[in-house]
Write a protein that holds these residues in place. Sequence first.
Motif: not given
Length: 246
Positions: A188-191, A197-198, A200, A219
């Motif tokens: 997932s996308r890094p926060l 994160g959302r 993927c 995503e």
Amino acid sequence: MHLTALRAEVRAIESGSWEKKGAFLPFGVADIDSRLKGGGFATGALHEATGVQARLNDEAAACLFITGIAARLAQNGGTVLWALSRRELFAPALAQAGLPPDRLIQAECGRNEDVLAVMEEGLRHGGLAAVVGEIGKAGMAATRRLQLAAEESGVTALMLKRWRGREEDPLTLPSAAVTRWRVGCAPSRPLPVAGIGRACWNLELARQRGGESHSWIVESTDAQGRLALFASSADRTLAPERRLAG
């Protein structure tokens, strides 16, 4: 003479009236739509999706990919018929991908043959937004019947193919589907803060009739059933050996 006419008829069927009608549902992601023949997801046609591997998380990703498409087809109040052989649909997850319970008819079937029969009947009914079927295996004859039924009614058919064994890719068998997809989980996308994160996915267009194969990192579906391209996703056209002939 009869053989020549028959071959011409088969070629006409395989070319697909879906292409002549020009009905397409854009993903809304330029890099995906630009690589699909017609500029989007062909409606009134059969499409297939499966997990990249025989893993629960990949199969769940493929299921949500199908759900997002069905949700967008039903966004104007239509109903989706979902035929399955295993009682495992999770309504809250479908709703989070844009498909609420009041737009879903679930048909529990005992065998693959029953799922195929329910799908065809639903397509020929003509009053649905989409027909989804979960199945382990379907031959060319069965998929051709579904493709023709989808063309005649204008209802989109979405087939979620389940893995039957770790060494048996569900997309190896030939099919009349217009597109065939593989979906797998990706990091997932890094926060900027601690958390997840959302989700993927690795989204692979394994085959499309009359077009090239390709893959993206995207995503996952949002509450409206839409995808988004991962910001760092680079051009990832598939190598010829990964493309399917079926």
